[in-house]
Design a protein around this motif. Structure first.
Motif, short mmCIF file in Angstrom:
data_model
loop_
_atom_site.label_atom_id
_atom_site.label_comp_id
_atom_site.label_asym_id
_atom_site.label_seq_id
_atom_site.Cartn_x
_atom_site.Cartn_y
_atom_site.Cartn_z
N ASP A 1 -12.01 -5.43 -8.00
CA ASP A 1 -12.35 -5.95 -6.75
C ASP A 1 -10.77 -5.98 -6.08
O ASP A 1 -10.40 -6.14 -4.83
N LEU A 2 -10.35 -6.78 -7.12
CA LEU A 2 -8.67 -7.15 -6.86
C LEU A 2 -7.85 -5.86 -6.47
O LEU A 2 -7.09 -5.76 -5.53
N VAL A 3 -8.04 -4.95 -7.20
CA VAL A 3 -7.45 -3.72 -6.80
C VAL A 3 -7.85 -3.14 -5.59
O VAL A 3 -6.82 -2.57 -4.87
N ARG A 4 -8.98 -3.12 -5.33
CA ARG A 4 -9.37 -2.93 -3.87
C ARG A 4 -8.70 -3.76 -2.71
O ARG A 4 -8.50 -3.07 -1.90
N VAL A 5 -8.86 -4.77 -2.96
CA VAL A 5 -8.15 -5.87 -2.00
C VAL A 5 -6.56 -5.48 -1.91
O VAL A 5 -6.13 -5.69 -0.77
N TYR A 6 -6.01 -5.06 -2.88
CA TYR A 6 -4.65 -4.93 -2.83
C TYR A 6 -4.25 -3.57 -2.40
O TYR A 6 -3.05 -3.22 -2.17
N GLY A 7 -5.49 -2.72 -2.03
CA GLY A 7 -5.14 -1.36 -1.41
C GLY A 7 -4.88 -0.39 -2.42
O GLY A 7 -4.27 0.78 -1.85
N ALA B 1 1.76 -5.34 -2.54
CA ALA B 1 0.67 -5.44 -1.22
C ALA B 1 1.21 -6.43 -0.12
O ALA B 1 0.70 -6.27 0.87
N GLY B 2 2.07 -7.34 -0.61
CA GLY B 2 2.73 -8.32 0.36
C GLY B 2 1.62 -9.42 0.50
O GLY B 2 1.70 -10.04 1.67
N LEU B 3 0.78 -9.71 -0.55
CA LEU B 3 -0.18 -10.71 -0.42
C LEU B 3 0.12 -12.18 -1.11
O LEU B 3 0.76 -11.85 -1.98
N THR B 4 -0.33 -13.15 -0.63
CA THR B 4 0.00 -14.41 -1.46
C THR B 4 -1.40 -14.50 -2.17
O THR B 4 -2.47 -13.88 -2.10
N GLN B 5 -1.11 -15.29 -3.25
CA GLN B 5 -2.28 -15.67 -4.03
C GLN B 5 -3.34 -16.35 -3.21
O GLN B 5 -4.65 -15.94 -3.37
N ALA B 6 -3.24 -17.09 -2.28
CA ALA B 6 -4.08 -17.62 -1.31
C ALA B 6 -4.87 -16.70 -0.56
O ALA B 6 -6.09 -16.65 -0.28
N GLN B 7 -4.19 -15.48 -0.11
CA GLN B 7 -4.70 -14.58 0.69
C GLN B 7 -5.60 -13.62 0.02
O GLN B 7 -6.72 -13.38 0.37
N ALA B 8 -5.06 -13.19 -1.25
CA ALA B 8 -5.99 -12.55 -2.17
C ALA B 8 -7.27 -13.31 -2.65
O ALA B 8 -8.55 -12.77 -2.48
N ALA B 9 -6.85 -14.52 -2.85
CA ALA B 9 -8.33 -15.41 -3.17
C ALA B 9 -9.27 -15.44 -2.16
O ALA B 9 -10.44 -15.45 -2.25
N ALA C 1 4.51 -0.90 -9.49
CA ALA C 1 3.22 -1.17 -8.88
C ALA C 1 3.01 -0.71 -7.41
O ALA C 1 2.13 -0.25 -7.06
N SER C 2 4.16 -0.71 -6.91
CA SER C 2 3.92 -0.37 -5.29
C SER C 2 3.65 1.21 -5.10
O SER C 2 3.30 1.46 -3.93
N THR C 3 3.85 1.98 -5.93
CA THR C 3 3.53 3.41 -5.99
C THR C 3 1.85 3.47 -6.07
O THR C 3 1.47 4.55 -5.62
N LEU C 4 1.03 2.40 -6.46
CA LEU C 4 -0.25 2.55 -6.55
C LEU C 4 -0.72 2.33 -5.02
O LEU C 4 -2.08 2.28 -4.84
N ILE C 5 0.06 1.46 -4.07
CA ILE C 5 -0.65 0.98 -2.80
C ILE C 5 -1.13 2.27 -1.91
O ILE C 5 -0.07 2.97 -1.70
N ARG C 6 -2.04 2.19 -1.43
CA ARG C 6 -2.45 2.97 -0.32
C ARG C 6 -3.01 2.24 0.78
O ARG C 6 -2.83 2.84 2.11
N LYS C 7 -3.45 1.20 0.72
CA LYS C 7 -4.07 0.38 2.00
C LYS C 7 -3.66 -0.99 1.42
O LYS C 7 -3.85 -1.71 0.47
N VAL C 8 -3.11 -1.73 2.74
CA VAL C 8 -3.26 -3.38 2.48
C VAL C 8 -4.03 -3.77 3.40
O VAL C 8 -4.01 -3.73 4.79
N LEU C 9 -5.33 -4.44 2.98
CA LEU C 9 -6.42 -5.22 4.07
C LEU C 9 -6.61 -4.39 5.03
O LEU C 9 -6.73 -4.60 6.23
N GLY C 10 -7.24 -3.08 4.92
CA GLY C 10 -7.75 -2.13 5.53
C GLY C 10 -6.90 -1.35 6.62
O GLY C 10 -7.08 -0.49 7.15
N LYS C 11 -5.53 -1.46 6.22
CA LYS C 11 -4.44 -0.66 7.01
C LYS C 11 -4.02 0.45 6.00
O LYS C 11 -3.35 -0.04 4.84
N ASP C 12 -3.72 1.59 6.33
CA ASP C 12 -3.17 2.68 5.59
C ASP C 12 -1.62 2.41 5.35
O ASP C 12 -1.13 1.93 6.27
#
Length: 90
Positions: free
Chosen positions: A49-55, A14-22, A76-87
């Motif tokens: 909730d983590l799965v949702r945040v990761y899109g 999802a391209g997120l850091t641990q700090a962003q996910a936290a 895991a990248s095949t599971l991504i649909r949205k990253v922080l609200g962006k398709d």
């Protein structure tokens, strides 16, 4: 450990850091680190909730977890649909 590794891979995909996910969940970076290294117990709702945040889609995540437990993983990248609200394009 399989669950913790999948969550880490999903965060990275999802391209997120641990700090962003936290920050998105109101946790600390250390909390995310502890989850990803299995140093912290995993609560189902936190994982959801983590799965949702990761899109990612929850049901696809659970199916991938089952595949990995059965030793039939996919990236895991095949599971991504949205990253922080962006398709994200599949």
């Amino acid at each position: 450990m399989v669950l913790a590794q999948l969550l880490r891979e999903l965060r990275l995909a999802a391209g997120l850091t641990q700090a962003q996910a936290a920050a998105a969940l109101g946790l600390t970076q250390t909390g995310i680190s502890d989850i990803e290294t299995s140093d912290r117990g995993l609560e189902l709702l936190v994982v959801r909730d983590l799965v949702r945040v990761y899109g990612a889609d929850w049901l696809e995540f659970v199916a991938e977890l089952e595949r990995r437990l059965a030793a039939e993983p996919r990236p895991a990248s095949t599971l991504i649909r949205k990253v922080l609200g962006k398709d994200v394009a599949p």
